[in-house]
Scaffold this active site. Structure first.
Site, PDB file in Angstrom:
ATOM      1  CG  LEU A  38     -16.775  -2.531  -5.455  1.00  0.00           C
ATOM      2  CD1 LEU A  38     -17.735  -3.323  -6.339  1.00  0.00           C
ATOM      3  CD2 LEU A  38     -15.327  -2.738  -5.911  1.00  0.00           C
ATOM      4  CB  SER A  77      -0.353   7.098   0.543  1.00  0.00           C
ATOM      5  OG  SER A  77      -0.251   8.434   0.058  1.00  0.00           O
ATOM      6  CE  LYS A 100      -2.492   7.102   3.357  1.00  0.00           C
ATOM      7  NZ  LYS A 100      -3.580   8.001   3.728  1.00  0.00           N
ATOM      8  CG  HIS A 129       1.974   9.762   3.628  1.00  0.00           C
ATOM      9  ND1 HIS A 129       0.769  10.285   3.185  1.00  0.00           N
ATOM     10  CD2 HIS A 129       2.727   9.601   2.515  1.00  0.00           C
ATOM     11  CE1 HIS A 129       0.798  10.448   1.892  1.00  0.00           C
ATOM     12  NE2 HIS A 129       1.975  10.039   1.450  1.00  0.00           N
ATOM     13  CG  ASN A 130      -2.570  11.160   5.044  1.00  0.00           C
ATOM     14  OD1 ASN A 130      -1.784  10.512   4.357  1.00  0.00           O
ATOM     15  ND2 ASN A 130      -3.868  11.002   4.962  1.00  0.00           N
ATOM     16  CD  GLU A 132      -1.636  14.247   1.376  1.00  0.00           C
ATOM     17  OE1 GLU A 132      -2.828  14.601   1.232  1.00  0.00           O
ATOM     18  OE2 GLU A 132      -1.279  13.050   1.409  1.00  0.00           O
TER      19      GLU A 132
END
Length: 466
Positions: free
Chosen positions: A11, A128, A183, A186-187, A190
């Site tokens: 969490l 993401s 992913k 993707h980064n 980015e």
């Protein structure tokens, strides 16, 4: 007692946001955190969603709270923490239960876990969008057995962002580590997109002498056109912001040392293994590494001077240069994904990946609609050769050349934009200069070469036998 549809471990910022998103979409979610006080506080602060959040204080209690066959999302730091959590869950789960690693894992780790003979099912899932995306709609890239993805797809598609046409930005990418690989790329994109924006910001600040507020207005204007994207949107916002402590422009009080968590570096490393050229991404990773070397940069300035000269460039030229750079960067990223599909035997859906990236994720951009269309026409064709983007580049390349040439001549650092231009010029050159490299290799190592005329003579007259 109501049983949860799904469980979630961890969490922290992202895990808490994702759990609330799941609950808000109508799915009861059981949560557990290593620190019990965190779990209790999360439930107490869940407000109207508290009835759909089931707090648990042990892994045994967590597992019991989820309807079988169970699905449990891990939102813990990448690396050993994931292996430790899987090991702790293993005695409690059955062969049809499913563990989903939704952190920023290295896809090689995901491949290893998927083939490790675990006593439960396992998925690797790229997520993401940062905290805001996790809470209100991320882009989700699933990897593993298709049947396992299909089990959780109703939840994942419900919590995902929606593109303008209403399509959920969540889909299955392929077997094993495919989701985490996508992913990672993707980064990498980015990193490159952010670096190019930073370079153009520097040109406006140091070359055109624009104050931060004016730069913010310029980015805001660009966000209404071809460059419409999340990163340009937030660049306008941060340039316009004032420091609450001093009243100065926020950008003017931020240390210029960029952090990183490793995914851009993973992209660059894997590209080398795949022989997939991604120079804009590699330049962006390099630039972050250099940014951290503050003392060395200061010593360099003291020795060589670092006063970039004023530039005779217009905002329109900078806009077009950034458009060209963005196309080149995405083209390299998609070409790398295509190469990975061939290397690893993944049936990667390139237009589907472009569609998933249209909303929720950090690199969401108006261009991705057209990229999805171009990739659907021919997934194996480099995006720069797709008619739509070839025409865009023909318009924008003169500006990119002017920006790079004048900027570098005036002493401005433009590693990503310059790398994109160099790659493009190689890509449009039918006969390059690697014949010299082949001759050199044959000279010192007798490595041989192929001839243009096809003759069966593969060594030069410099000592090797013909």
């Amino acid at each position: 007692m109501t049983q949860a549809t799904i469980g979630l471990i961890g969490l922290g910022t992202m895990g808490a946001a994702l759990a609330l998103n799941i609950a808000e979409k109508g799915f009861p979610v059981a949560v557990w955190n290593r620190t019990t006080a965190v779990t209790r506080r999360f439930h107490a602060e869940a407000g109207a969603l508290a009835d759909r959040v089931i707090p648990t204080e042990s892994l045994v209690e967590l597992v019991a709270a989820i309807a079988p066959p169970r699905a449990i999302i891990l939102m813990v730091p990448a690396g050993p923490a994931v292996d430790d959590q899987i090991a702790a869950l293993a005695p409690l789960l059955g062969p049809e239960d499913l563990v989903i690693d939704a952190g920023n894992a290295n896809f090689h780790d995901t491949d290893r876990r998927a083939s490790a003979g675990l006593p439960m099912r396992f998925l690797g899932m790229g997520v993401s969008g940062g905290e805001e995306g996790a809470r209100h709609g991320p882009a989700i890239m699933g990897g593993g057995a298709r049947a396992d993805w299909d089990r959780i797809a109703p939840v994942m598609q419900a919590i995902a962002a929606r593109a303008e046409d209403g399509t959920p930005c969540a889909t299955w990418m392929g077997e094993a580590g495919a989701g985490h690989f996508v992913k990672t790329v993707h980064n990498g994109i980015e990193y490159a997109d952010m670096q190019m924006i930073a370079e153009v910001y520097g040109l406006m600040r140091d070359g055109l002498g624009l104050p931060a507020a004016a730069i913010g207005e310029t980015f805001a204007g660009w966000n209404q056109g071809a460059l419409k994207s999340y990163l340009v949107e937030i660049s306008a916002a941060v340039a316009a912001a004032a420091d609450p402590l001093t009243g100065a422009p926020m950008l003017d009080v931020i240390l210029d040392a960029a952090g990183q968590k490793g995914t851009g570096r993973w992209t660059a490393i894997e590209a080398q293994h795949l022989a997939a050229p991604i120079p804009v991404i590699e330049a962006a990773v390099m630039a972050r590494n250099v940014s951290a070397r503050i003392a060395e940069r200061q010593a360099g300035e003291a020795r060589f001077g670092a006063t970039p000269q004023p530039l005779d460039l217009t905002p329109d030229q900078l806009e077009q240069a950034l458009i060209a750079g963005k196309i080149l960067c995405y083209a390299q990223g998609f070409a790398m994904i295509e190469a990975a599909g061939r290397a690893f035997g993944w049936q990667l859906d390139l237009p589907g990946i472009a569609r998933v990236w249209r909303a929720g994720c950090i690199i969401r951009s108006a261009m991705l609609n057209d990229m999805a269309t171009a990739l659907a026409e021919d997934p194996s064709r480099n995006l720069v050769l797709a008619p739509f983007f070839a025409e865009k580049l023909e318009i924008a390349m003169p500006a990119l050349r002017a920006v790079v040439a004048r900027g570098i001549t005036a002493g401005h650092a433009l590693p990503a934009l310059a790398s994109g231009l160099g790659w493009f010029d190689m890509m449009r050159t039918g006969r390059g200069t690697a014949n010299m490299i082949q001759a050199q290799r044959d000279f010192f190592g007798a490595h041989g070469f192929d001839r243009l005329d096809g003759r069966d003579s593969h060594h030069g007259p410099w000592g090797a036998k013909a």
